[in-house]
Scaffold this motif. Structure first.
Motif, PDB file in Angstrom:
ATOM      1  N   LEU A  71       0.871  -1.176   0.000  1.00  0.00           N
ATOM      2  CA  LEU A  71       0.000   0.000   0.000  1.00  0.00           C
ATOM      3  C   LEU A  71       0.906   1.224   0.000  1.00  0.00           C
ATOM      4  N   ARG A  72       0.859   2.016  -1.074  1.00  0.00           N
ATOM      5  CA  ARG A  72       1.831   3.104  -1.257  1.00  0.00           C
ATOM      6  C   ARG A  72       1.195   4.487  -1.077  1.00  0.00           C
ATOM      7  N   ASN A  73       2.042   5.417  -0.636  1.00  0.00           N
ATOM      8  CA  ASN A  73       1.710   6.851  -0.607  1.00  0.00           C
ATOM      9  C   ASN A  73       0.494   7.162   0.263  1.00  0.00           C
ATOM     10  N   ALA A  74       0.321   6.410   1.333  1.00  0.00           N
ATOM     11  CA  ALA A  74      -0.848   6.607   2.197  1.00  0.00           C
ATOM     12  C   ALA A  74      -0.631   7.762   3.168  1.00  0.00           C
ATOM     13  N   ASN A  75      -1.723   8.424   3.523  1.00  0.00           N
ATOM     14  CA  ASN A  75      -1.728   9.298   4.690  1.00  0.00           C
ATOM     15  C   ASN A  75      -2.003   8.380   5.891  1.00  0.00           C
ATOM     16  N   LEU A  76      -0.968   8.036   6.616  1.00  0.00           N
ATOM     17  CA  LEU A  76      -1.059   7.035   7.671  1.00  0.00           C
ATOM     18  C   LEU A  76      -1.517   7.685   8.973  1.00  0.00           C
ATOM     19  N   LEU A  77      -2.625   7.199   9.507  1.00  0.00           N
ATOM     20  CA  LEU A  77      -3.144   7.734  10.754  1.00  0.00           C
ATOM     21  C   LEU A  77      -2.526   6.972  11.926  1.00  0.00           C
ATOM     22  N   ASP A  78      -1.609   7.647  12.610  1.00  0.00           N
ATOM     23  CA  ASP A  78      -0.942   7.073  13.780  1.00  0.00           C
ATOM     24  C   ASP A  78      -1.696   7.556  15.014  1.00  0.00           C
ATOM     25  N   LEU A  79      -2.518   6.686  15.586  1.00  0.00           N
ATOM     26  CA  LEU A  79      -3.375   7.102  16.686  1.00  0.00           C
ATOM     27  C   LEU A  79      -2.648   7.104  18.016  1.00  0.00           C
ATOM     28  N   GLU A  80      -1.512   6.445  18.096  1.00  0.00           N
ATOM     29  CA  GLU A  80      -0.700   6.553  19.302  1.00  0.00           C
ATOM     30  C   GLU A  80      -0.091   7.951  19.391  1.00  0.00           C
ATOM     31  N   GLU A  81       0.388   8.462  18.260  1.00  0.00           N
ATOM     32  CA  GLU A  81       0.974   9.805  18.220  1.00  0.00           C
ATOM     33  C   GLU A  81      -0.080  10.885  17.998  1.00  0.00           C
ATOM     34  N   GLY A  82      -1.232  10.499  17.484  1.00  0.00           N
ATOM     35  CA  GLY A  82      -2.275  11.465  17.182  1.00  0.00           C
ATOM     36  C   GLY A  82      -1.954  12.323  15.979  1.00  0.00           C
ATOM     37  N   ALA A  83      -1.331  11.702  14.973  1.00  0.00           N
ATOM     38  CA  ALA A  83      -0.866  12.465  13.817  1.00  0.00           C
ATOM     39  C   ALA A  83      -1.161  11.723  12.527  1.00  0.00           C
ATOM     40  N   LEU A  84      -1.314  12.502  11.451  1.00  0.00           N
ATOM     41  CA  LEU A  84      -1.468  11.948  10.107  1.00  0.00           C
ATOM     42  C   LEU A  84      -0.146  12.136   9.381  1.00  0.00           C
ATOM     43  N   ILE A  85       0.466  11.036   8.954  1.00  0.00           N
ATOM     44  CA  ILE A  85       1.802  11.065   8.341  1.00  0.00           C
ATOM     45  C   ILE A  85       1.652  10.752   6.862  1.00  0.00           C
ATOM     46  N   ASP A  86       2.065  11.670   6.013  1.00  0.00           N
ATOM     47  CA  ASP A  86       1.819  11.479   4.580  1.00  0.00           C
ATOM     48  C   ASP A  86       2.945  10.694   3.914  1.00  0.00           C
TER      49      ASP A  86
ATOM     50  N   VAL B  74      -1.144   0.482  13.374  1.00  0.00           N
ATOM     51  CA  VAL B  74      -0.467   0.168  12.109  1.00  0.00           C
ATOM     52  C   VAL B  74       1.021   0.245  12.391  1.00  0.00           C
ATOM     53  N   ARG B  75       1.608  -0.919  12.631  1.00  0.00           N
ATOM     54  CA  ARG B  75       3.043  -0.991  12.934  1.00  0.00           C
ATOM     55  C   ARG B  75       3.546  -2.381  12.540  1.00  0.00           C
ATOM     56  N   PRO B  76       4.831  -2.524  12.270  1.00  0.00           N
ATOM     57  CA  PRO B  76       5.360  -3.847  11.924  1.00  0.00           C
ATOM     58  C   PRO B  76       5.060  -4.869  13.009  1.00  0.00           C
ATOM     59  N   GLY B  77       4.595  -6.023  12.587  1.00  0.00           N
ATOM     60  CA  GLY B  77       4.251  -7.095  13.503  1.00  0.00           C
ATOM     61  C   GLY B  77       2.801  -7.121  13.927  1.00  0.00           C
ATOM     62  N   ALA B  78       2.086  -6.019  13.712  1.00  0.00           N
ATOM     63  CA  ALA B  78       0.674  -5.977  14.082  1.00  0.00           C
ATOM     64  C   ALA B  78      -0.158  -6.760  13.074  1.00  0.00           C
ATOM     65  N   VAL B  79      -1.336  -7.191  13.512  1.00  0.00           N
ATOM     66  CA  VAL B  79      -2.277  -7.851  12.608  1.00  0.00           C
ATOM     67  C   VAL B  79      -2.718  -6.855  11.547  1.00  0.00           C
ATOM     68  N   ALA B  80      -2.809  -7.315  10.305  1.00  0.00           N
ATOM     69  CA  ALA B  80      -3.161  -6.439   9.190  1.00  0.00           C
ATOM     70  C   ALA B  80      -4.675  -6.283   9.098  1.00  0.00           C
ATOM     71  N   ASP B  81      -5.229  -5.567  10.071  1.00  0.00           N
ATOM     72  CA  ASP B  81      -6.615  -5.094  10.035  1.00  0.00           C
ATOM     73  C   ASP B  81      -6.537  -3.617   9.676  1.00  0.00           C
ATOM     74  N   LEU B  82      -6.941  -3.275   8.457  1.00  0.00           N
ATOM     75  CA  LEU B  82      -6.697  -1.934   7.936  1.00  0.00           C
ATOM     76  C   LEU B  82      -7.931  -1.377   7.239  1.00  0.00           C
ATOM     77  N   LEU B  83      -8.100  -0.052   7.357  1.00  0.00           N
ATOM     78  CA  LEU B  83      -9.148   0.660   6.642  1.00  0.00           C
ATOM     79  C   LEU B  83      -8.512   1.709   5.744  1.00  0.00           C
ATOM     80  N   VAL B  84      -9.004   1.792   4.521  1.00  0.00           N
ATOM     81  CA  VAL B  84      -8.619   2.874   3.606  1.00  0.00           C
ATOM     82  C   VAL B  84      -9.813   3.812   3.527  1.00  0.00           C
ATOM     83  N   VAL B  85      -9.599   5.059   3.988  1.00  0.00           N
ATOM     84  CA  VAL B  85     -10.701   5.980   4.236  1.00  0.00           C
ATOM     85  C   VAL B  85     -10.648   7.148   3.260  1.00  0.00           C
ATOM     86  N   LYS B  86     -11.812   7.533   2.755  1.00  0.00           N
ATOM     87  CA  LYS B  86     -11.946   8.672   1.843  1.00  0.00           C
ATOM     88  C   LYS B  86     -12.059   9.960   2.659  1.00  0.00           C
ATOM     89  N   GLY B  87     -10.959  10.410   3.194  1.00  0.00           N
ATOM     90  CA  GLY B  87     -10.964  11.613   4.010  1.00  0.00           C
ATOM     91  C   GLY B  87     -10.137  11.426   5.261  1.00  0.00           C
TER      92      GLY B  87
END
Length: 421
Positions: free
Chosen positions: A6-21, A368-381
């Motif tokens: 999955l490339r070029n995602a805006n990754l929502l890091d909820l531990e840090e509370g930040a969106l990383i592009d 969303v981190r290495p080793g975590a279960v790949a339960d992922l959502l791709v969100v429009k917004g």
């Protein structure tokens, strides 16, 4: 082996509370294998997806559902034949998954068989953490017998549509807890106060003696798990905390002194506001008995104030919906209610990182981190700015991945030109 990039995602890091592009995520089988910028496609990559302009975040977790509660009148659901009870649960489970809830904790009714069917891919369903039958004293929140019934020993433990079993006495609650754990419960649910949907118990009632509550907690601890307690009032909550429960379900009538006790004990609270809104607006039309309708506003009107106070005091809160029957479709509206009280970030954490901690899966679910279960959502917004992209029936989700497999996928893939990573 399956490999997705999955490339070029805006990754929502909820531990840090930040969106990383601009982040790339590599999924191998059911796990997240790598995260970074400019990652090389691993040899054998099945497909690459460009998520430019989309948000990638962990799957949501609902910590209080009843997947077999196919009728808002729980007494009617409790009488269904098992085959019909299972069949009626299937669209409920599918609806949860397609709203982006990749894991749910069932608070009474859901069992090991449904959890196993979900794990084996036999049904479209979230990962299920079942409690089996909740434990209720005679006349408690899990006893749906009418006052006019002859109260013979209850056969409620045998029907899947019944969310609870009636059991009394220290020895018998020990045996019942062991029975549910042996049958595959991942935690034990206990009815520690009166409730709305049961016919005979006022909200202010307490459930079980302290000796019974402690016996149930002891049995759960012996199985290396915990107890979740249905409790509304300060007295019921205090008794549950003192007995050693790990999560308080609902907690609408909590006062500040009790909330401080909850915080000091490190106990979680799982509020469930949307169910009371729906019982108030839809309950009568859907068959909720009059004696239950009369109790709804006792807890509904103060629920928002309770969440605000718990948030102010720093009590850890998980996400719960607790919906019944046709009202299950409103599940994600709990997100909107929470946002109005505690803001988007804390609401999202309640359904990801905090919820995973409640499930004793911190670091493997809800992140969303290495080793975590790949339960992922791709969100429009961006859910940090607009929680509405996660509400409804999943319309704002371009893709849903559970255990590294797409259960919904509107993305366009390109075949990888495999290079050695």
């Amino acid at each position: 082996m399956s490999i997705f990039v999955l490339r070029n995602a805006n990754l929502l890091d909820l531990e840090e509370g930040a969106l990383i592009d601009g982040m790339d995520v590599v999924v191998v089988d059911d796990r997240i294998a790598d995260i970074g910028r400019g990652l090389v496609d691993p040899v054998g990559t099945d497909a690459v997806y460009d998520l430019r302009g989309l948000t990638l975040m962990p799957g949501l977790i609902d910590c209080h559902v009843h997947v077999t509660a196919s009728h808002v009148n729980l007494g009617l659901a409790a009488k269904l034949p098992n085959a019909l009870g299972v069949i009626r649960s299937l669209p409920i489970l599918r609806g949860m998954l397609f709203r982006g809830f990749t894991s749910v904790r069932d608070a009474g009714g859901g069992d090991w068989a449904l959890a196993q069917a979900a794990q084996d891919g036999l049904i479209e369903a979230p990962r299920l953490f079942p409690s089996g039958k909740a434990l209720s004293q005679t006349g408690g929140h899990g006893d749906f017998r009418a006052r006019s019934d002859q109260l013979e020993p209850c056969a409620c433990s045998f029907r899947i549509g019944n969310i609870a079993r009636v059991v009394d006495g220290v020895d018998d609650v020990r045996r019942a807890a062991r029975d549910e754990l042996t049958k595959g419960a991942t935690q034990i649910k206990v009815m520690a106060s009166g409730g709305v949907t049961s016919p005979n118990d006022p909200i202010g009632n307490t459930g079980y003696s302290m000796d019974e509550l402690r016996a149930i907690v002891d049995e759960a601890a012996a199985w290396q798990t915990y107890v979740m307690a249905h409790a509304y009032t300060p007295r019921a909550i205090k008794r549950a905390v003192e007995a050693g429960v790990r999560t308080i379900e609902h907690g609408n009538l909590v006062d500040e002194a009790t909330a401080q006790l909850v915080k000091q004990a490190g106990v979680f609270v799982v509020p469930t506001l949307i169910t009371f809104d729906m019982l108030s607006s839809e309950g009568a039309a859907l068959g909720l008995p009059p004696e239950s309708i009369a109790k709804v506003d006792d807890v509904r009107l103060v629920g928002r104030e309770a969440i605000a106070m718990l948030h102010r005091l720093g009590v850890k809160m998980g996400f719960g919906s607790d919906l019944l029957g046709e009202s299950h479709k409103h599940q994600s509206e709990e997100l909107r209610i929470r946002c109005e009280i505690v803001g988007n970030l804390e609401t999202l954490r309640s359904a990801t990182t905090v919820a995973a901690d409640i499930l004793q899966r911190a670091g493997t679910l809800g992140v969303v981190r290495p080793g975590a279960v790949a339960d992922l959502l791709v969100v429009k917004g961006n859910p940090l700015e607009d929680i509405g992209v996660l509400t409804g029936q999943g319309e704002g989700l371009s893709a849903i991945m559970k255990d590294g497999r797409f259960v919904k996928n509107e993305l366009k893939a390109r075949t990888s030109v495999a290079r050695v990573a």
